[in-house]
Design a protein around this motif. Sequence first.
Motif, PDB file in Angstrom:
ATOM      1  N   ALA A 129      24.672 -77.702  51.655  1.00 53.10           N
ATOM      2  CA  ALA A 129      25.617 -77.932  52.753  1.00 53.10           C
ATOM      3  C   ALA A 129      26.977 -77.324  52.407  1.00 53.10           C
ATOM      4  O   ALA A 129      27.603 -76.635  53.228  1.00 53.10           O
ATOM      5  N   ALA A 130      27.429 -77.552  51.169  1.00 48.65           N
ATOM      6  CA  ALA A 130      28.737 -77.030  50.751  1.00 48.65           C
ATOM      7  C   ALA A 130      28.770 -75.501  50.811  1.00 48.65           C
ATOM      8  O   ALA A 130      29.812 -74.906  51.059  1.00 48.65           O
ATOM      9  N   ALA A 131      27.605 -74.886  50.594  1.00 51.55           N
ATOM     10  CA  ALA A 131      27.544 -73.418  50.655  1.00 51.55           C
ATOM     11  C   ALA A 131      27.355 -72.929  52.087  1.00 51.55           C
ATOM     12  O   ALA A 131      27.246 -71.721  52.323  1.00 51.55           O
ATOM     13  N   GLY A 132      27.302 -73.857  53.040  1.00 53.39           N
ATOM     14  CA  GLY A 132      27.175 -73.484  54.447  1.00 53.39           C
ATOM     15  C   GLY A 132      25.800 -72.931  54.801  1.00 53.39           C
ATOM     16  O   GLY A 132      25.659 -72.129  55.721  1.00 53.39           O
ATOM     17  N   LEU A 133      24.761 -73.388  54.070  1.00 52.03           N
ATOM     18  CA  LEU A 133      23.419 -72.847  54.274  1.00 52.03           C
ATOM     19  C   LEU A 133      22.579 -73.770  55.154  1.00 52.03           C
ATOM     20  O   LEU A 133      22.708 -74.990  55.087  1.00 52.03           O
ATOM     21  N   ALA A 134      21.676 -73.174  55.942  1.00 51.29           N
ATOM     22  CA  ALA A 134      20.787 -73.961  56.796  1.00 51.29           C
ATOM     23  C   ALA A 134      19.502 -74.346  56.057  1.00 51.29           C
ATOM     24  O   ALA A 134      18.630 -75.014  56.612  1.00 51.29           O
ATOM     25  N   THR A 135      19.360 -73.928  54.802  1.00 50.23           N
ATOM     26  CA  THR A 135      18.159 -74.209  53.998  1.00 50.23           C
ATOM     27  C   THR A 135      17.931 -75.718  53.890  1.00 50.23           C
ATOM     28  O   THR A 135      18.857 -76.463  53.572  1.00 50.23           O
ATOM     29  N   GLN A 136      16.684 -76.149  54.164  1.00 44.77           N
ATOM     30  CA  GLN A 136      16.364 -77.576  54.053  1.00 44.77           C
ATOM     31  C   GLN A 136      16.083 -77.940  52.601  1.00 44.77           C
ATOM     32  O   GLN A 136      15.382 -77.214  51.910  1.00 44.77           O
ATOM     33  N   ALA A 137      16.604 -79.106  52.169  1.00 43.78           N
ATOM     34  CA  ALA A 137      16.435 -79.548  50.778  1.00 43.78           C
ATOM     35  C   ALA A 137      15.237 -80.483  50.656  1.00 43.78           C
ATOM     36  O   ALA A 137      15.064 -81.394  51.473  1.00 43.78           O
ATOM     37  N   ARG A 176      18.606 -66.793  51.349  1.00 48.27           N
ATOM     38  CA  ARG A 176      18.527 -67.508  52.630  1.00 48.27           C
ATOM     39  C   ARG A 176      17.131 -68.002  53.002  1.00 48.27           C
ATOM     40  O   ARG A 176      16.635 -67.700  54.097  1.00 48.27           O
ATOM     41  N   PRO A 177      16.465 -68.753  52.136  1.00 55.53           N
ATOM     42  CA  PRO A 177      15.135 -69.282  52.491  1.00 55.53           C
ATOM     43  C   PRO A 177      15.260 -70.439  53.485  1.00 55.53           C
ATOM     44  O   PRO A 177      16.340 -71.025  53.625  1.00 55.53           O
ATOM     45  N   GLN A 178      14.158 -70.775  54.164  1.00 54.17           N
ATOM     46  CA  GLN A 178      14.160 -71.946  55.050  1.00 54.17           C
ATOM     47  C   GLN A 178      14.153 -73.241  54.238  1.00 54.17           C
ATOM     48  O   GLN A 178      14.661 -74.256  54.664  1.00 54.17           O
ATOM     49  N   HIS A 179      13.494 -73.200  53.058  1.00 48.64           N
ATOM     50  CA  HIS A 179      13.302 -74.424  52.276  1.00 48.64           C
ATOM     51  C   HIS A 179      13.631 -74.188  50.806  1.00 48.64           C
ATOM     52  O   HIS A 179      13.314 -73.140  50.268  1.00 48.64           O
ATOM     53  N   ALA A 180      14.231 -75.231  50.187  1.00 47.78           N
ATOM     54  CA  ALA A 180      14.457 -75.217  48.745  1.00 47.78           C
ATOM     55  C   ALA A 180      13.935 -76.532  48.188  1.00 47.78           C
ATOM     56  O   ALA A 180      14.124 -77.588  48.793  1.00 47.78           O
ATOM     57  N   VAL A 181      13.248 -76.453  47.046  1.00 47.67           N
ATOM     58  CA  VAL A 181      12.666 -77.656  46.447  1.00 47.67           C
ATOM     59  C   VAL A 181      13.130 -77.776  45.004  1.00 47.67           C
ATOM     60  O   VAL A 181      12.995 -76.825  44.227  1.00 47.67           O
ATOM     61  N   ILE A 182      13.642 -78.950  44.643  1.00 47.66           N
ATOM     62  CA  ILE A 182      13.958 -79.223  43.250  1.00 47.66           C
ATOM     63  C   ILE A 182      12.882 -80.200  42.755  1.00 47.66           C
ATOM     64  O   ILE A 182      12.616 -81.220  43.390  1.00 47.66           O
ATOM     65  N   ALA A 183      12.208 -79.838  41.659  1.00 48.05           N
ATOM     66  CA  ALA A 183      11.050 -80.648  41.234  1.00 48.05           C
ATOM     67  C   ALA A 183      11.481 -82.041  40.779  1.00 48.05           C
ATOM     68  O   ALA A 183      10.792 -83.023  41.050  1.00 48.05           O
ATOM     69  N   GLN A 184      12.606 -82.134  40.087  1.00 44.13           N
ATOM     70  CA  GLN A 184      13.043 -83.450  39.596  1.00 44.13           C
ATOM     71  C   GLN A 184      13.706 -84.218  40.743  1.00 44.13           C
ATOM     72  O   GLN A 184      14.766 -83.815  41.237  1.00 44.13           O
ATOM     73  N   PRO A 185      13.070 -85.333  41.167  1.00 41.94           N
ATOM     74  CA  PRO A 185      13.520 -86.023  42.377  1.00 41.94           C
ATOM     75  C   PRO A 185      14.956 -86.544  42.300  1.00 41.94           C
ATOM     76  O   PRO A 185      15.643 -86.649  43.320  1.00 41.94           O
ATOM     77  N   GLN A 186      15.452 -86.817  41.086  1.00 45.58           N
ATOM     78  CA  GLN A 186      16.819 -87.367  40.970  1.00 45.58           C
ATOM     79  C   GLN A 186      17.892 -86.373  41.414  1.00 45.58           C
ATOM     80  O   GLN A 186      19.046 -86.738  41.601  1.00 45.58           O
ATOM     81  N   HIS A 187      17.507 -85.100  41.598  1.00 43.65           N
ATOM     82  CA  HIS A 187      18.489 -84.087  41.998  1.00 43.65           C
ATOM     83  C   HIS A 187      18.482 -83.797  43.500  1.00 43.65           C
ATOM     84  O   HIS A 187      19.123 -82.841  43.946  1.00 43.65           O
ATOM     85  N   HIS A 188      17.741 -84.610  44.265  1.00 45.77           N
ATOM     86  CA  HIS A 188      17.594 -84.333  45.700  1.00 45.77           C
ATOM     87  C   HIS A 188      18.958 -84.287  46.411  1.00 45.77           C
ATOM     88  O   HIS A 188      19.280 -83.337  47.131  1.00 45.77           O
ATOM     89  N   ALA A 189      19.757 -85.332  46.172  1.00 40.96           N
ATOM     90  CA  ALA A 189      21.054 -85.416  46.867  1.00 40.96           C
ATOM     91  C   ALA A 189      21.955 -84.254  46.466  1.00 40.96           C
ATOM     92  O   ALA A 189      22.609 -83.628  47.317  1.00 40.96           O
ATOM     93  N   ALA A 190      21.953 -83.933  45.172  1.00 47.30           N
ATOM     94  CA  ALA A 190      22.802 -82.830  44.696  1.00 47.30           C
ATOM     95  C   ALA A 190      22.391 -81.513  45.357  1.00 47.30           C
ATOM     96  O   ALA A 190      23.243 -80.692  45.717  1.00 47.30           O
TER      97      ALA A 190
END
Length: 389
Positions: free
Chosen positions: A70-78, A50-64
């Motif tokens: 969101a699908a997991a019902g998490l408030a974590t910001q992407a 349950r972190p506040q923020h999650a970062v994916i380094a490869q930008p093409q995966h931002h939407a995923a």
Amino acid sequence: MKRVAVLGATGSIGASALDVIARHPDRYAASVLSAHGRVDELVALCARHRPQHAVIAQPQHHAALREGLAAAGLATQAHAGGEALAALAGSDACDTVIAAIVGAAGIASTLAAARAGKRLLLANKESVVLAGELLLRACRQHGAELIPIDSEHNAIFQCLRGAPADLTQVSRLILTASGGPFLNRSRGELAAVTAEQACNHPNWKMGRKISVDSATLMNKGLEVIEAHWLFGMPAARIDVLVHPQSIVHSLVEHVDGSVLAQMGRPDMRTTLACGLAWPERVASGVAAPDLGTIGALTFQAPDRTTFACLDLAYAAIKAGGSAGATLNAANEVAVAAFLAGRIGFLDIPAIIRATLDAAEDLGAADLGSLLAADASARRAATARVEARA
Ligand code: NAD
Ligand code: MG
């Protein structure tokens, strides 16, 4: 409550760090998690921690990532991309940053944490090899508290009780090396070894890049450079001893002949717990080694002819300037090619040596020069891989 950013959360160090953090919900919370490209694994870690923020380094995966959270019902910001990662590492979303990305790719976020004056738990040794002087200066200038998360350097840090090495009192640093999966093999026996064999480390379970580095002894070479910068120790006073049991993690020798050593099981959770709680101690989930059962702790000199990478690292310290950046980049390219089955094990030192010998010194005055040396070495080493593949 300390808020901890775990950069490289899906890796081996990341998993160990999250294990220790989860044992102490009253003391630590994972507030930022990052991964390179594995969105599903990152979302699963977010669901658990349950972190506040999650970062994916490869930008093409931002939407995923956004959709997965969101699908997991998490408030974590992407978030996505290297700039977002560095910005979060330096932001007030965290007090402590665990730099556990593999390779020179970790430099921007590591430096950002240093410049923001964080407690920096540094596993990403390649950023010290690339830009040690610059990184240490940034830590001093901005009051960052650097705690090494390499078992050897953490051992030395503990033996020095967290203080800088006083060169009038400390005569030598002795880094221990397990010897890796090919200890006591001859050169001839190494020519045809596979990536699977190289990654089958006898004592540690680690990512594939550092596992190959352990097999070539380049890991110890990178660690000699790391110790040189972290503790301000001249290379001539840093030695390596092979210790196959991996219980003594390193030693500090003093001018009066007294030698301090730190011991523990080969499990990075001990090191990470030390870094998180220092100067206090918290449970890590790891028991202390049972010396009565282990029985014997043995030490022997490394075979520097068969495992030529170790001396290449000493040569890079001697050359100075951008040689560390060159060595590191050539090694990353050669190891990736070996893991992909494109070159042989003994091609690794050959490619690094040739790249180092041919490289122009671009100096170490600023990050730009070092990154230029890194890019140039990657091009040169890639050409050498193509010639051998
Ligand atoms: P790993 O391969 O298991 O994990 C690497 C992590 O970095 C993953 O989370 C991956 O998603 C992320 N990553 C990879 N490339 C990236 C990129 N370009 N941008 C952003 N993120 C990226 O590696 P590991 O074994 O956990 O090692 C991590 C670091 O810690 C390395 O520098 C290694 O030398 C050091 N280290 C590891 C150990 C160990 O026991 N594993 C011990 C000492 C030091
Ligand atoms: Mg180590």
